[in-house]
Design a protein around this motif. Structure first.
Motif, PDB file in Angstrom:
ATOM      1  N   ALA A 135       0.971  10.534  -6.971  1.00  0.00           N
ATOM      2  CA  ALA A 135       0.419  11.064  -8.219  1.00  0.00           C
ATOM      3  C   ALA A 135       1.032  12.418  -8.550  1.00  0.00           C
ATOM      4  CB  ALA A 135      -1.100  11.183  -8.118  1.00  0.00           C
ATOM      5  N   GLY A 136       1.234  13.250  -7.533  1.00  0.00           N
ATOM      6  CA  GLY A 136       1.759  14.586  -7.765  1.00  0.00           C
ATOM      7  C   GLY A 136       3.247  14.630  -7.996  1.00  0.00           C
ATOM      8  N   ILE A 137       3.980  13.687  -7.391  1.00  0.00           N
ATOM      9  CA  ILE A 137       5.443  13.731  -7.441  1.00  0.00           C
ATOM     10  C   ILE A 137       6.019  12.763  -8.468  1.00  0.00           C
ATOM     11  CG2 ILE A 137       7.504  13.152  -6.086  1.00  0.00           C
ATOM     12  CD1 ILE A 137       5.966  14.331  -3.662  1.00  0.00           C
ATOM     13  N   GLU A 138       5.495  11.535  -8.473  1.00  0.00           N
ATOM     14  CA  GLU A 138       6.025  10.511  -9.375  1.00  0.00           C
ATOM     15  C   GLU A 138       5.178  10.346 -10.634  1.00  0.00           C
ATOM     16  OE1 GLU A 138       8.830   9.027  -9.022  1.00  0.00           O
ATOM     17  OE2 GLU A 138       9.337   9.580  -6.967  1.00  0.00           O
ATOM     18  N   GLY A 139       3.866  10.571 -10.525  1.00  0.00           N
ATOM     19  CA  GLY A 139       2.992  10.410 -11.679  1.00  0.00           C
ATOM     20  C   GLY A 139       1.939   9.352 -11.465  1.00  0.00           C
ATOM     21  N   LEU A 140       0.970   9.316 -12.361  1.00  0.00           N
ATOM     22  CA  LEU A 140      -0.173   8.416 -12.218  1.00  0.00           C
ATOM     23  C   LEU A 140       0.218   6.950 -12.293  1.00  0.00           C
ATOM     24  CD1 LEU A 140      -2.943  10.210 -14.322  1.00  0.00           C
ATOM     25  CD2 LEU A 140      -2.778  10.053 -11.832  1.00  0.00           C
ATOM     26  N   ASP A 141       1.232   6.608 -13.077  1.00  0.00           N
ATOM     27  CA  ASP A 141       1.613   5.206 -13.200  1.00  0.00           C
ATOM     28  C   ASP A 141       1.991   4.617 -11.851  1.00  0.00           C
ATOM     29  OD1 ASP A 141       1.137   5.312 -15.876  1.00  0.00           O
ATOM     30  OD2 ASP A 141       3.234   5.422 -16.494  1.00  0.00           O
ATOM     31  N   THR A 142       2.751   5.361 -11.067  1.00  0.00           N
ATOM     32  CA  THR A 142       3.154   4.885  -9.744  1.00  0.00           C
ATOM     33  C   THR A 142       1.961   4.818  -8.807  1.00  0.00           C
ATOM     34  OG1 THR A 142       5.353   5.848 -10.033  1.00  0.00           O
ATOM     35  CG2 THR A 142       4.681   5.316  -7.788  1.00  0.00           C
ATOM     36  N   ALA A 143       1.141   5.865  -8.820  1.00  0.00           N
ATOM     37  CA  ALA A 143      -0.033   5.884  -7.945  1.00  0.00           C
ATOM     38  C   ALA A 143      -0.996   4.758  -8.285  1.00  0.00           C
ATOM     39  CB  ALA A 143      -0.736   7.235  -8.054  1.00  0.00           C
ATOM     40  N   ALA A 144      -1.099   4.417  -9.556  1.00  0.00           N
ATOM     41  CA  ALA A 144      -2.046   3.386  -9.993  1.00  0.00           C
ATOM     42  C   ALA A 144      -1.715   2.018  -9.424  1.00  0.00           C
ATOM     43  CB  ALA A 144      -2.066   3.310 -11.517  1.00  0.00           C
TER      44      ALA A 144
ATOM     45  N   PHE B 224       0.854  -1.183   0.000  1.00  0.00           N
ATOM     46  CA  PHE B 224       0.000   0.000   0.000  1.00  0.00           C
ATOM     47  C   PHE B 224       0.893   1.238   0.000  1.00  0.00           C
ATOM     48  CE2 PHE B 224      -4.435   1.240   1.791  1.00  0.00           C
ATOM     49  CZ  PHE B 224      -4.474   2.338   0.966  1.00  0.00           C
ATOM     50  N   GLY B 225       1.661   1.381  -1.083  1.00  0.00           N
ATOM     51  CA  GLY B 225       2.563   2.512  -1.172  1.00  0.00           C
ATOM     52  C   GLY B 225       3.265   2.539  -2.513  1.00  0.00           C
ATOM     53  N   GLY B 226       3.921   3.673  -2.813  1.00  0.00           N
ATOM     54  CA  GLY B 226       4.605   3.853  -4.083  1.00  0.00           C
ATOM     55  C   GLY B 226       6.094   3.959  -3.917  1.00  0.00           C
ATOM     56  N   GLU B 227       6.717   4.847  -4.693  1.00  0.00           N
ATOM     57  CA  GLU B 227       8.162   5.003  -4.639  1.00  0.00           C
ATOM     58  C   GLU B 227       8.626   5.481  -3.272  1.00  0.00           C
ATOM     59  OE1 GLU B 227      10.414   4.302  -7.012  1.00  0.00           O
ATOM     60  OE2 GLU B 227       8.830   3.507  -8.282  1.00  0.00           O
ATOM     61  N   THR B 228       7.845   6.359  -2.646  1.00  0.00           N
ATOM     62  CA  THR B 228       8.236   6.930  -1.347  1.00  0.00           C
ATOM     63  C   THR B 228       7.108   6.881  -0.345  1.00  0.00           C
ATOM     64  OG1 THR B 228       9.711   8.483  -2.487  1.00  0.00           O
ATOM     65  CG2 THR B 228       9.179   8.959  -0.176  1.00  0.00           C
TER      66      THR B 228
ATOM     67  N   ASN C 114      -3.363   2.360  -5.774  1.00  0.00           N
ATOM     68  CA  ASN C 114      -4.527   3.203  -5.519  1.00  0.00           C
ATOM     69  C   ASN C 114      -5.769   2.400  -5.153  1.00  0.00           C
ATOM     70  OD1 ASN C 114      -7.098   4.429  -7.214  1.00  0.00           O
ATOM     71  ND2 ASN C 114      -6.094   5.945  -5.950  1.00  0.00           N
ATOM     72  N   ASP C 115      -5.964   1.247  -5.785  1.00  0.00           N
ATOM     73  CA  ASP C 115      -7.186   0.472  -5.540  1.00  0.00           C
ATOM     74  C   ASP C 115      -7.227  -0.156  -4.158  1.00  0.00           C
ATOM     75  OD1 ASP C 115      -8.258   1.098  -7.959  1.00  0.00           O
ATOM     76  OD2 ASP C 115      -7.788  -0.795  -8.940  1.00  0.00           O
ATOM     77  N   LEU C 116      -6.124  -0.114  -3.420  1.00  0.00           N
ATOM     78  CA  LEU C 116      -6.148  -0.631  -2.050  1.00  0.00           C
ATOM     79  C   LEU C 116      -6.905   0.298  -1.113  1.00  0.00           C
ATOM     80  CD1 LEU C 116      -2.562  -2.113  -1.747  1.00  0.00           C
ATOM     81  CD2 LEU C 116      -4.698  -3.359  -1.395  1.00  0.00           C
ATOM     82  N   CYS C 117      -7.158   1.525  -1.538  1.00  0.00           N
ATOM     83  CA  CYS C 117      -8.054   2.405  -0.789  1.00  0.00           C
ATOM     84  C   CYS C 117      -9.474   2.056  -1.176  1.00  0.00           C
ATOM     85  CB  CYS C 117      -7.776   3.875  -1.094  1.00  0.00           C
ATOM     86  SG  CYS C 117      -9.024   4.995  -0.403  1.00  0.00           S
TER      87      CYS C 117
ATOM     88  N   ASN D  89      -8.075   9.984  -3.485  1.00  0.00           N
ATOM     89  CA  ASN D  89      -7.835   8.675  -4.080  1.00  0.00           C
ATOM     90  C   ASN D  89      -8.806   8.392  -5.217  1.00  0.00           C
ATOM     91  OD1 ASN D  89      -5.672   7.961  -2.445  1.00  0.00           O
ATOM     92  ND2 ASN D  89      -6.995   7.207  -0.827  1.00  0.00           N
ATOM     93  N   THR D  90     -10.056   8.850  -5.077  1.00  0.00           N
ATOM     94  CA  THR D  90     -11.040   8.665  -6.142  1.00  0.00           C
ATOM     95  C   THR D  90     -10.666   9.478  -7.373  1.00  0.00           C
ATOM     96  OG1 THR D  90     -12.777   8.272  -4.499  1.00  0.00           O
ATOM     97  CG2 THR D  90     -13.487   8.856  -6.712  1.00  0.00           C
TER      98      THR D  90
END
Length: 733
Positions: free
Chosen positions: A358-367, A343-347, A370-373, A393-394
């Motif tokens: 989403a704001g720092i790394e981009g949507l690909d990382t957030a995606a 339940f996390g991305g690059e950082t 994201n569905d774990l929320c 998250n939505t």
């Protein structure tokens, strides 16, 4: 199951097995501590509102505050560098270290330094980098990434850390206890701190008026990092700037309580660098410290790295209010079972992690996570600055959906009854348009149920829709609640109140008996009831990130209910997640006046029953008990709305002996528990609730739950009958 879903399920399964127990113990401990700690505050909600207002103001005035901060720090004798991105920040830090001929840099805990990956940058040019936070150092030794914003090594057990230290350092005597491990780290790091050339810290807050840096830590090494070397570099995102020292008050009160459940964290350091304290020469212990040099350097590296673009983004802007307390992670049932490595991305991890990534790394990382929320909303009341994390998250989910395109989008878009572009996956489209499936299912029931349960259908649904074959499917009823109600006459001659019973999808097509029970309860208490044919609330498409479709539902629902509101009728809702839509998300979809009219007139069914009884309705008209024993689980969004107490009060007043679970979430979360990639996690989360309802005191009790998803999950977990509380108190037919 597709390869991508199987890969995701395998990763989650592996993390549940290897890290889940440690993460769960830590996060639940923090969360329980938060509940207890905030009780000591005289005005918890007032402090949260104050903190929110300060952050709103700071982000609104951020360019001016940064200019003020630069002037202040430079007047104090320090330097400020505004870095565009990670590479720019790392270049500046490396140049400072080069100027100092630094061989070793010591660091205190800093998520921003993790974000820019400064350790690797410095190590690539031969500089030794040492983390001095115990958790961060453990991960540095293990060569692992943090799994939690506040407690980076929360996924590691004491025994695991002991094995790591014994294998890596081969001490004279094997390390076993927490005290032995801590003392070893203290002595080992102490020697490395003594020989450091540069100290690097983050900053929890930076005040523009004085240039003061606030460091909030559970250990003392951050102070040593800042003052032992003669050069201090602080790296921080631009969002950490607030106007004044006085503005620190609500944050100091809230951050420890929200994050770890401490009334106040062990160390709150306010530094206005460059400090004028003497430097320490460990090689010359005979010279008094008062006779050593006081010449120090300070560099403040403020990092943009996407933040100013987030500031201009109406939907992601709230992310910048985050104070990195981790409350959203600790309260999240899914996070409690898998931690930040899933339940996390690059950082960044946890509920707020999607916005940051989403704001720092981009949507690909957030995606990727994201569905774990699941949108359960428990994080909204936990957040000390009232960030609407589920909405962020939505929004990210919606943007991810719109970025997924294929050659047949035009065909999919033409065949589906929603407002979305063609790129939305079949799985999300199916669950987002579940109302359509329910109408078809009821129209052809019971044949539709038999077809859906066949092995061929289950295999096809798992392959193409990702619906796990192990999950029981809902059984559609041929006679819907609307059908039943339309075929009968009102049972109330001289009503004391009038109401609309909102027919949510499950009540109308699946759990029809609870709808009938609600009608009988309201009529028994003197309420004239109507059950209109109204569209679903939009909760289903919203949960899939299909915002345009959800907004379309909202307008249709309001149009369908407005005439009844005009008549003075109350809106009574059985499914708590739909009431949460009326009371929350609809504010984003409807004109303010329309939203207020609907929100103010809408009630959860047991809340409404409580109000009727309190205002003189005859309790004898309901089914009462001679101490029937009940095991009750309230819905997560019901608790967020503060409504679970009404159900408990009604049941208790009618003579029921009620035991209520304290589990944050049942794990089902609407469509989440059906999805093959998340089925095992859903059941693992549900095991906490299962355990509470299988104790000596609860295993023989009647199981009652307020939410549709909760009832489905409990049916799967307990294999004994479950009921909605309104069915329990309904008079006989």
């Amino acid at each position: 199951m597709s390869k991508s879903r199987e890969a995701k399920a395998a990763k989650i399964r592996q993390l549940m097995e290897t890290e889940g127990d440690a993460v769960g113990t830590g996060t639940r401990g923090f969360n329980d501590g938060r509940y207890e700690a905030v009780q000591s505050l005289d005005d918890y909600e007032g402090l949260k509102a104050e903190a929110r207002a300060i952050k709103e103001d700071a982000i609104d005035r951020l360019p001016d505050l940064i200019d003020q901060l630069r002037e202040t720090v430079e007047a104090n004798g320090g330097r400020v560098y505004i870095a565009d991105d990670a590479a720019d920040a790392n270049r500046y830090v490396r140049e400072v270290c080069d100027e100092k001929d630094a061989e070793r840099v010591i660091k205190s805990k800093s998520m921003t330094s993790e974000e820019i990956e400064v350790n690797g940058e410095l190590e690539s040019v031969g500089i030794d980098v040492v983390e001095t936070d115990l958790g961060e150092w453990v991960l540095q030794v293990a060569d692992e990434a943090p799994s939690h914003i506040v407690a980076p090594a929360i996924h590691k057990s004491r025994a695991g850390i002991a094995d790591l230290f014994n294998e890596t350092f081969d001490p004279d005597e094997p390390l076993e206890t927490a005290e032995e491990l801590t003392m070893f780290a203290r002595e080992y790091l102490g020697e490395l701190i003594e020989g450091a050339d540069v100290g690097m810290t983050g900053a929890n807050f930076i005040t523009a008026d004085t240039g003061t840096i606030a460091l909030v830590t559970s250990e003392g090494n951050a102070r040593k990092t800042a003052v032992v070397p003669d050069t201090h570099i602080a790296v921080a995102g631009v969002e950490k700037v607030i106007p004044s020292v006085e503005d620190l008050h609500p944050f100091v009160e809230l951050i420890g309580k929200s994050g770890t459940g401490q009334n106040i964290t062990s160390y709150i350091s306010l530094l206005t660098p460059p400090v004028e304290s003497p430097t320490v020469d460990f090689s010359d212990p005979d010279t008094p410290i008062t006779e050593t040099e006081t010449d120090r350097e300070f560099h403040l590296v403020l990092i943009d790295n996407g933040r100013m673009a987030m500031r201009d983004d109406d939907q992601l802007r709230e992310t910048l209010y985050c104070i990195r307390c981790s409350a959203c992670s600790n309260v999240c049932a899914n996070f409690q079972h898998v931690g930040g490595h899933a339940f996390g991305g690059e950082t960044y991890s946890g509920g707020i992690g999607t916005g940051w990534e989403a704001g720092i790394e981009g949507l690909d990382t957030a995606a990727e996570f994201n569905d774990l929320c699941t949108g359960c909303s428990r994080c909204t009341t936990a957040c000390p600055v009232n960030i609407d994390i589920p909405w962020i998250n939505t929004v990210v989910r919606d943007r991810v959906n719109r970025g997924e395109v294929s050659e047949v989008d035009w065909l999919v878009e033409g065949l589906t009854p929603d407002e979305e572009p063609g790129g939305v996956s079949l799985q999300k489209r199916f669950f987002g348009n579940f109302e359509t499936a329910a109408k078809v299912g009821s129209a052809f029931a019971p044949v539709s149920n038999w077809v859906a349960q066949s092995s061929l259908s289950r295999n096809l649904m798992e392959r193409f829709l990702g619906i796990d074959a192990r999950r029981d499917l809902p059984a559609f009823q041929h006679e819907t609640l609307n059908d039943w109600f339309d075929a009968r006459d009102s049972q109330v001659q001289n009503p004391t109140r009038t109401a609309v019973l909102y027919p949510d999808v499950y009540t109308n097509h699946v759990q029809v008996e609870r709808g009938k029970a609600a009608v009988r309860v309201l009529e028994a208490l003197g309420v004239d009831v109507v059950v209109p044919d109204v569209r679903s609330s939009g909760r289903a498409p919203l949960s899939q990130g299909m915002i345009a479709t959800a907004e379309d539902h909202a307008h249709d629902v309001y149009a369908g209910l407005a005439e009844y509101i005009d008549e003075g009728r109350d809106i009574v809702v059985i499914e708590p997640s739909d009431l949460a839509m009326f009371d929350g998300e609809y504010q984003k979809f409807l004109p303010e006046k329309s939203f207020q009219r609907l929100s103010e007139r809408s009630f959860e069914v047991m809340e409404y029953v409580y109000g009727l009884l309190e205002n003189g309705a005859d309790a004898d008209a309901l089914r009462q008990s001679d101490s029937d024993e009940i095991a009750y689980h309230s819905h997560c969004q019901q608790r967020t709305l503060g409504l679970e107490g009404y159900t408990e009060a009604v049941l208790s007043d009618l003579g029921y002996d009620v035991v209520t679970s304290d589990v944050e979430c049942c794990g089902m979360a609407g469509s989440f528990g059906y999805k093959s990639e998340y089925y095992e996690l859903s059941m693992d989360v549900g095991s906490d609730l299962q355990a509470q309802f299988q104790t000596d005191d609860t295993r023989e009790r009647t199981v009652v739950a307020s939410g549709t998803s909760c009832l489905e999950q409990l049916d799967s977990l307990l294999r004994r009958p479950t009921r909605h509380p309104v069915e329990l108190v309904a008079p006989s037919r």
